[in-house]
Design an enzyme around this catalytic site. Structure first.
Site, mmCIF file in Angstrom:
data_model
loop_
_atom_site.group_PDB
_atom_site.id
_atom_site.type_symbol
_atom_site.label_atom_id
_atom_site.label_comp_id
_atom_site.label_asym_id
_atom_site.label_seq_id
_atom_site.Cartn_x
_atom_site.Cartn_y
_atom_site.Cartn_z
ATOM 1 N N LYS A 116 43.625 31.257 40.313
ATOM 2 C CA LYS A 116 44.374 30.244 39.563
ATOM 3 C C LYS A 116 45.179 29.340 40.491
ATOM 4 O O LYS A 116 45.392 28.160 40.189
ATOM 5 C CB LYS A 116 45.290 30.914 38.535
ATOM 6 C CG LYS A 116 44.533 31.476 37.333
ATOM 7 C CD LYS A 116 45.432 31.691 36.139
ATOM 8 C CE LYS A 116 44.624 32.034 34.903
ATOM 9 N NZ LYS A 116 45.465 32.170 33.700
ATOM 10 N N LYS A 200 29.994 34.675 34.270
ATOM 11 C CA LYS A 200 30.221 35.139 32.901
ATOM 12 C C LYS A 200 30.515 33.950 31.994
ATOM 13 O O LYS A 200 30.981 32.894 32.459
ATOM 14 C CB LYS A 200 31.364 36.157 32.851
ATOM 15 C CG LYS A 200 32.760 35.572 32.898
ATOM 16 C CD LYS A 200 33.785 36.636 32.559
ATOM 17 C CE LYS A 200 35.176 36.025 32.416
ATOM 18 N NZ LYS A 200 36.178 37.003 31.963
ATOM 19 N N LYS A 203 35.457 30.084 28.590
ATOM 20 C CA LYS A 203 35.915 28.798 28.045
ATOM 21 C C LYS A 203 36.421 27.870 29.129
ATOM 22 O O LYS A 203 36.583 26.669 28.915
ATOM 23 C CB LYS A 203 37.004 29.030 27.004
ATOM 24 C CG LYS A 203 38.215 29.790 27.524
ATOM 25 C CD LYS A 203 39.223 30.029 26.433
ATOM 26 C CE LYS A 203 40.381 30.915 26.895
ATOM 27 N NZ LYS A 203 40.006 32.323 26.997
#
Length: 336
Positions: A116, A200, A203
């Protein structure tokens, strides 16, 4: 089995408002079954969400959308505790204490912080760094036995256990030692991106064709399946190593229809992708249709949703306060 004899399951979900087919097949579809045999606590973790910048009105709307989607997926507010994280102050209060029992080195090694930080280089805040500690507080507050997570979240379970073990070493018998509750083989443990089978389904994928949202319209679902990445070999066969895209579609179709992988292979033997992709899309459309319609109905009934999250917060606060009072007493805080 009495409520006291049941083990406790806790799960928190970010209020992005964008739960995916991967979230559903990998975990959420099993939640209604768990609430029969466990004390289940499900939390919309809006406090975690603000580690990245949020538009306030959008965050409020998305929080209610996730709550509605959970109910639409089969969670019963009378059988499970459903609440919003920021409505239970004990989460933040315990997180501060646990910050003081978390080593800087172990927090800095967390993969999610590194990922992040790379994605949000202009906003590497302390909340992002201590995110796993708040997650540990979420879990430990409820004397949780099991945490349903994907294999990619195992690192967060491990640091939670490390913190709990460190605290229990100083103050014995404070926290239950939680364990990850991982999907079994064949239960949709990892649904991958339709656009990139090596990743994977998420969103946060920059390519919107890679994921299916629970609230996607049927025509959007069909378009995404028709564009799904496969390979030049048109056989419909489960071979994750050599045919990852097709294998992912087979798994989705099998889970959506309740058929075995072998039955899917037999059904489409010799038919090719032109028949298989639309069929997989149709199966997902029908699987998600009642969830989407129920969610839309619930979002029109704000009074009911308010009743659910208020009652859920009352139940969660009672359980959380018992743990927090014990922690405060043990670390030496004067009682209130």
């Amino acid at each position: 089995m009495s409520e006291n004899q049941k083990k406790t399951i806790f799960s928190g979900v970010q209020p992005s408002g964008k739960l995916t087919l991967g979230n559903y097949l990998g975990a959420i579809r099993n939640f209604p079954l768990l609430q029969e045999d466990y004390n289940c606590i499900y939390c919309v973790v809006d406090m975690h969400a603000i580690t990245v910048r949020q538009e306030p009105a959008a965050l409020r709307r998305a929080t209610l959308e996730v709550l509605a989607q959970y109910i639409a997926c089969g969670l019963d507010p009378d059988k499970s505790v459903l609440f919003i994280q920021s409505h239970v102050p004990a989460h933040a209060e315990l997180a501060w204490v646990l910050n003081c029992f978390t080593m800087f080195g172990e927090a800095s090694r967390m993969t999610q912080f590194k990922d992040k930080s790379a994605k949000h280089a202009d906003n590497i805040n302390v909340g992002l760094f201590t995110y796993p500690v708040l997650m540990a507080a979420d879990i430990l507050l409820y004397q949780t036995d099991l945490v349903p997570v994907g294999v990619d979240q195992s690192q967060h379970i491990e640091i939670c256990r490390d913190i709990a073990n460190r605290f229990n070493g100083r103050f014995p018998d404070t926290f239950t030692m939680p364990e990850g509750y991982y999907p079994k083989a064949g239960e949709g443990a990892k649904i991958t991106s339709l656009a990139d089978p090596a990743s994977k389904m998420s969103k946060s994928d920059p390519n919107p064709n890679g994921y299916i949202l629970l609230m996607d319209k049927p025509e959007d679902i069909m378009r995404k399946f028709k564009r799904a990445v496969t390979d030049s070999d048109t056989r419909i066969a489960m071979d994750p190593q050599n045919k990852p895209g097709v294998s992912n579609l087979i798994q989705i179709y099998a889970l959506a229809t309740g058929k075995t992988v072998a039955a899917v292979e037999d059904e489409f033997a010799g038919k090719g992708y032109g028949a298989f992709k639309p069929a997989a899309g149709e199966a997902v459309v029908e699987l998600l249709r009642p969830i989407r319609e129920k969610t839309e109905d619930l979002l029109r009934n704000k009074d009911y949703l308010e009743q659910v999250y208020q009652q859920g917060a009352q139940k969660a606060s009672y359980l959380a306060r018992r743990t927090l009072d014990k922690v405060y007493r043990k670390v030496g805080f004067v009682g209130r």
